[in-house]
Write a protein that holds these residues in place. Sequence first.
Motif, mmCIF file in Angstrom:
data_model
loop_
_atom_site.group_PDB
_atom_site.id
_atom_site.type_symbol
_atom_site.label_atom_id
_atom_site.label_comp_id
_atom_site.label_asym_id
_atom_site.label_seq_id
_atom_site.Cartn_x
_atom_site.Cartn_y
_atom_site.Cartn_z
ATOM 1 N N GLN A 21 0.934 -1.114 -0.024
ATOM 2 C CA GLN A 21 -0.031 0.216 0.076
ATOM 3 C C GLN A 21 0.921 1.192 0.188
ATOM 4 O O GLN A 21 0.198 2.195 0.857
ATOM 5 N N GLY A 22 1.652 1.444 -0.702
ATOM 6 C CA GLY A 22 2.744 2.236 -0.692
ATOM 7 C C GLY A 22 2.799 2.527 -2.164
ATOM 8 O O GLY A 22 2.840 2.166 -2.790
ATOM 9 N N LEU A 23 3.910 4.082 -1.977
ATOM 10 C CA LEU A 23 4.634 3.871 -3.268
ATOM 11 C C LEU A 23 5.571 3.025 -4.160
ATOM 12 O O LEU A 23 6.275 2.057 -3.203
ATOM 13 N N LEU A 24 5.029 2.671 -4.659
ATOM 14 C CA LEU A 24 6.311 1.778 -6.511
ATOM 15 C C LEU A 24 7.708 1.959 -5.893
ATOM 16 O O LEU A 24 8.117 2.716 -5.820
ATOM 17 N N ASN A 25 8.496 0.677 -5.269
ATOM 18 C CA ASN A 25 10.138 1.227 -5.129
ATOM 19 C C ASN A 25 10.386 -0.502 -5.515
ATOM 20 O O ASN A 25 10.181 -1.547 -5.483
ATOM 21 N N TRP A 26 11.371 0.153 -6.682
ATOM 22 C CA TRP A 26 12.085 -0.720 -7.776
ATOM 23 C C TRP A 26 10.834 -1.661 -7.807
ATOM 24 O O TRP A 26 11.003 -2.821 -7.773
ATOM 25 N N PRO A 27 9.677 -1.421 -8.793
ATOM 26 C CA PRO A 27 8.910 -1.441 -9.455
ATOM 27 C C PRO A 27 8.995 -3.121 -10.121
ATOM 28 O O PRO A 27 10.313 -2.948 -11.572
ATOM 29 N N LYS A 71 13.546 -4.794 -13.349
ATOM 30 C CA LYS A 71 12.312 -3.194 -13.079
ATOM 31 C C LYS A 71 11.954 -2.529 -14.231
ATOM 32 O O LYS A 71 12.599 -2.283 -15.381
ATOM 33 N N ASN A 72 10.908 -2.077 -13.604
ATOM 34 C CA ASN A 72 9.823 -0.626 -14.702
ATOM 35 C C ASN A 72 10.914 -0.080 -14.720
ATOM 36 O O ASN A 72 10.359 0.958 -14.155
ATOM 37 N N THR A 73 11.283 0.621 -15.675
ATOM 38 C CA THR A 73 12.386 1.599 -15.349
ATOM 39 C C THR A 73 11.380 2.809 -15.872
ATOM 40 O O THR A 73 11.602 4.460 -15.103
ATOM 41 N N LEU A 74 10.436 3.120 -16.759
ATOM 42 C CA LEU A 74 9.371 3.855 -16.662
ATOM 43 C C LEU A 74 8.792 4.058 -15.782
ATOM 44 O O LEU A 74 8.657 5.213 -14.956
ATOM 45 N N LEU A 75 8.105 3.465 -15.010
ATOM 46 C CA LEU A 75 7.311 3.196 -13.795
ATOM 47 C C LEU A 75 8.299 3.912 -12.482
ATOM 48 O O LEU A 75 7.328 5.271 -11.722
ATOM 49 N N GLN A 76 9.335 3.619 -12.866
ATOM 50 C CA GLN A 76 10.481 4.066 -11.453
ATOM 51 C C GLN A 76 10.772 5.439 -11.518
ATOM 52 O O GLN A 76 10.828 6.453 -10.834
ATOM 53 N N GLU A 77 10.512 6.115 -12.424
ATOM 54 C CA GLU A 77 11.135 7.246 -13.305
ATOM 55 C C GLU A 77 9.582 7.311 -12.690
ATOM 56 O O GLU A 77 9.692 9.320 -12.026
ATOM 57 N N LEU A 78 8.370 7.643 -13.036
ATOM 58 C CA LEU A 78 7.342 7.972 -12.545
ATOM 59 C C LEU A 78 7.141 8.165 -11.684
ATOM 60 O O LEU A 78 6.931 9.516 -10.374
ATOM 61 N N ALA A 79 7.517 6.891 -10.843
ATOM 62 C CA ALA A 79 7.593 6.774 -9.146
ATOM 63 C C ALA A 79 8.319 8.252 -8.621
ATOM 64 O O ALA A 79 8.002 9.131 -7.200
ATOM 65 N N ASP A 80 10.239 8.161 -8.586
ATOM 66 C CA ASP A 80 10.479 9.291 -8.567
ATOM 67 C C ASP A 80 9.687 10.699 -8.677
ATOM 68 O O ASP A 80 10.076 11.359 -7.227
ATOM 69 N N LYS A 81 8.819 11.016 -9.995
ATOM 70 C CA LYS A 81 9.157 12.522 -10.572
ATOM 71 C C LYS A 81 7.900 12.825 -9.677
ATOM 72 O O LYS A 81 7.824 14.265 -8.857
ATOM 73 N N TYR A 82 6.970 11.751 -9.284
ATOM 74 C CA TYR A 82 5.506 12.496 -8.240
ATOM 75 C C TYR A 82 6.256 11.697 -6.703
ATOM 76 O O TYR A 82 5.895 13.440 -5.710
ATOM 77 N N SER A 83 7.137 11.983 -6.905
ATOM 78 C CA SER A 83 7.886 11.703 -4.917
ATOM 79 C C SER A 83 8.308 13.185 -5.367
ATOM 80 O O SER A 83 8.053 14.138 -3.560
ATOM 81 N N ARG A 84 8.985 13.689 -5.963
ATOM 82 C CA ARG A 84 10.055 14.497 -5.783
ATOM 83 C C ARG A 84 8.548 15.490 -5.577
ATOM 84 O O ARG A 84 8.469 16.896 -4.816
#
Length: 425
Positions: A21-27, A71-84
């Motif tokens: 139930q958290g943000l994707l981490n190493w999706p 790793k799904n790099t696209l989703l990881q980048e989106l999650a990182d952008k969302y976090s920022r």
Amino acid sequence: MAGLGVPVWLAEDDLGCIICQGLLNWPATLPCGHTFCRDCLKDLWGARGARRPWACPTCREGAGQQPQLRKNTLLQELADKYSRAVRELGEDPAPASSRAPAPAAAPGPPHHPARQQVAVQKSITEVGQKLTELVEQLVDIVRSLQNQRRLTESGPDNELGILGTTFSSGVDLSLASPKLVTSNTSEGKMKDVLHDLEEIQEKLRENLTWKEASEEQIQMELPEAPSSSSCPLPNQSLPAPKRASRFAPWAINPTFDLQTLSCTLEVSKNCQIVTVSHHPQSYPRSCKRFSTSQVLCSQAFSSGQQYWEVDTRHCSHWAVGVASWGMSRDGILGRTIDSCCVEWKGTNQLSAWHMVKETVLGSDRPGVVGIWLDLEEGKLAFYSVANQEKLLYECPVSASAPLHPAFWLYGLHPGNSLILKQVRV
């Protein structure tokens, strides 16, 4: 040249993992297309037994060996952008597994993103439930119009008389109703409208089942809210979440077996919802297929302890229980020596069937039925599941032949459905 920047509105659950139930981490995206945190998947798979250990937590699709997690790099980048972006707004978007307590804030209404998420999902679910009720009313209206036409054309014969005759003779109840006359345009349109409404009805039920499961899982993760009469939380007036089932350690997630599925039934893509079809289905002929509106689950048990739950709220007449694979495909659940069940007759009567003998249990209808199969002690128990399990009936069973979860749906009412629920753990 830099690409055009288009603002996109995202919520945390758009990039969330349903396990933690958290943000994707190493999706990691599985072959079925669903994505989870890699560590969440590894922990979940490691905690499972040998039966389909690599199954997807969402759709249950699995393989014989563990898939390679990339790793799904696209989703990881989106999650990182969302976090920022969220950090710039002063929020805390970290994954649930590593989320730290928020710093003290100025006095005011308490804020918790997960609680707001629950409140929003509750609102969506309430709207969905209202839509479902409206669709069910429309379905009933169309069926009523069809029944009026049917009675006009068939004369004094009615469905109750047909039911009594066919049930005693063992004829498929789903085929007992006279065929709808489609010789004129108005009847054809009515038939098409009913078919469309039933498709909408099934989709609404599937979505609501998923949302209810998500809400319950989120509620489990929420911290206790500080009491404050001046600053109520959005969901404070909602009923308390159901506690976890005491049978959770033995919970299984069975799926309907397509080989045994009657031609009067349909199942959802995830094989966890079975519905009475409006039109007979053209499934391949097979000696494994029931002639009546019945179906078994693929899973078979000859030892150990198992527990599963069935949502019966969308079916007016049903039976749920267990049966051996060798049960007669012309028989009816509970009316054979190798099957037993509890049955809601649709006439305010709940009964149990064991060894071809009926025991009347009462007039209270259980919305969700829990089935406890204990082959170590040789017993089968049925529970009405609400805030806690209430015993309905218990009987001895033999493991001389493997037992399958088994189901029967009243075949005269297209749209009736039974749902295999995810057990609360």
